[in-house]
Write an enzyme that holds these catalytic residues in place. Structure first.
Site, PDB file in Angstrom:
ATOM      1  N   ASP A  55      -2.388   7.448  -6.359  1.00 29.84           N
ATOM      2  CA  ASP A  55      -2.668   6.336  -5.604  1.00 29.84           C
ATOM      3  C   ASP A  55      -3.030   5.185  -6.030  1.00 29.84           C
ATOM      4  O   ASP A  55      -3.921   4.895  -7.038  1.00 29.84           O
ATOM      5  CB  ASP A  55      -3.888   6.878  -4.671  1.00 29.84           C
ATOM      6  CG  ASP A  55      -4.180   5.979  -3.551  1.00 29.84           C
ATOM      7  OD1 ASP A  55      -3.128   5.306  -3.171  1.00 29.84           O
ATOM      8  OD2 ASP A  55      -5.432   5.533  -3.551  1.00 29.84           O
ATOM      9  N   ASP A  57       0.649  -1.198  -0.095  1.00 23.90           N
ATOM     10  CA  ASP A  57       0.045   0.112  -0.023  1.00 23.90           C
ATOM     11  C   ASP A  57       0.738   1.447  -0.077  1.00 23.90           C
ATOM     12  O   ASP A  57       1.691   1.435   0.990  1.00 23.90           O
ATOM     13  CB  ASP A  57      -0.822   0.021   1.291  1.00 23.90           C
ATOM     14  CG  ASP A  57      -1.892   1.133   1.192  1.00 23.90           C
ATOM     15  OD1 ASP A  57      -2.556   1.152   0.156  1.00 23.90           O
ATOM     16  OD2 ASP A  57      -1.773   2.040   2.125  1.00 23.90           O
TER      17      ASP A  57
END
Length: 407
Positions: A279, A99
């Site tokens: 992202d 992540d």
């Protein structure tokens, strides 16, 4: 990470402990990435699952731990990268979310941590809250193995005694900015914890605190479609040169891989220079509500109740103009084809097989909120992206897939 029983789009690193990445001391190390749609519970509500992460990124609430106020990192367990890593010697394997929106590494949500001769209990309590999930436990240091020849000795990891909101995964491998670890050690709330990137660099495995990601557009639900490179970039995955832009100073975008950018549809500006986030854990492209209204009007799209996405006709698709992201001195154009969801995957998101859905949607707040754009996966599959920790910057380059018409 959100407590949904079904996974949305799972993009996992196709690695096992028996994998064989090429390693040359102080040289970049490249690992394959695969993309998979997990449909075990039937069609996925793409927008609902995706927007939960974006809301957490945008709202970036403050979490107080041990009397110290820190920014809360976010992850998205309904969509993420999964990497199978080994921890310990002999290694136990764990499936961890990779992540860019968080930076701590921890295990124990599903497969419990197994102590071995390389395990060192620091005695430090560790805890973090991620939007709608959390973990708490104890900090250890241990050896992490990402593949044959690629190990990280003495990496700090959290060993969860309790966790919530992580069905089907064992924890997180965080590759976000270092400051996102601030506050995770309960008794030392001002202390940061070196990330895997930091340790790969300090241990001499890589010569730069940089990682690069290459995606490719795909029209199937299981395909190896990209690579992750630690310590540099993979020149075979992009064309021309990489242009860099500094991390924005606008909060909360500055907490993540945030940049300044503006957007035009064709020659018409729909969003003036503002802050956004790059992202990998977000599927779609999100833009401020006022910019979205202009985009919706210009494209003629209508809201589809089944998918939550904008629906356009064939004639409207033929009339689409480029959606241009102006970043630094460069312009990165999403072509008409790059703006639509892959039609062969429509049924997976509850859509009609022959319909055309746009992948640009509403972030939910007007411009000026601190996060006005999220450049998600559907943007990144058209451009090579580079995350440079040492120089606090993000880079982009065009690829052979920038103008692909596969969707």
């Amino acid at each position: 990470m959100f407590p949904a029983a079904s996974l949305l789009t799972i993009i996992f690193l196709a690695l096992s402990i028996a994998g064989s990445p090429v390693e040359i001391d102080n040289s970049p190390i490249t690992l394959p990435i695969a993309r998979r749609l997990n449909l075990s519970d039937g069609p996925i509500n793409l927008l609902q699952r995706d927007k939960a992460r974006v809301t957490a990124l945008r709202d970036n609430s403050l979490s107080t731990q041990g009397g110290h106020t820190v920014s809360t990192p976010v992850i998205n367990n309904v969509q993420g990268y999964l990497i199978t890593v080994g921890i310990g010697s002999p290694a136990t394997t764990y499936d961890l979310i990779v992540d860019t929106g968080s930076s701590n590494t921890w295990v124990g949500a599903n497969t419990k941590y197994v102590k071995t001769k390389t395990s060192v209990d620091t005695g430090e309590p560790v805890a973090f809250t991620y939007g709608s999930g959390s973990f708490s436990g104890t900090e250890y240091t241990d050896t992490i193995t990402l593949g044959t020849g690629l190990t990280i000795p003495s990496q700090s990891i959290g060993v969860a005694s309790t966790s919530s909101g992580f069905p089907g995964v064992d924890g997180i491998l965080g590759i976000g900015p270092l400051d996102l670890t601030n506050g995770s050690l309960t008794n030392e709330p001002t202390k940061t914890i070196p990330t895997v990137i930091d340790n790969l660099y300090s241990q001499g495995t890589i010569s730069q605190k940089v990682f690069g990601i290459s995606f490719e557009p795909t029209t199937s639900n299981l395909v190896t479609n990209g690579v992750l490179t630690f310590g540099g970039t993979d020149a075979t995955k992009y064309t021309g040169s990489i242009a860099y832009t500094p991390i924005t100073t606008t909060y909360p975008s500055s907490t993540y891989w945030g940049i300044n950018e503006s957007i035009s549809y064709g020659s018409t500006t729909i969003l003036s220079s503002t802050a956004g986030i790059v992202d990998t854990g977000t599927t779609l492209v999100y833009i401020a509500s006022d910019a979205y209204a202009k985009y919706k009007s210009a494209t003629g799209g209508t809201l589809d109740t089944a998918t939550g996405l904008l629906l356009i006709s064939s004639s409207q698709y033929k009339a689409l103009k480029n959606l241009n992201f102006h970043i630094g001195s460069e312009t990165y154009a999403l072509t008409p084809n790059a703006q639509i969801w892959p039609r062969s995957l429509n049924s997976y998101v509850g859509g009609s097989s022959n319909a055309i859905y746009l992948m640009v949607t509403d972030i939910g707040t007007p411009s000026g909120a601190g996060v006005d754009v999220v450049n998600g996966y559907t943007f990144l599959e058209r451009f090579y992206s580079v995350y440079d920790t040492a120089n606090s910057r993000v880079g982009f380059a065009k690829t052979s897939y920038t103008d692909a018409t596969t969707n």
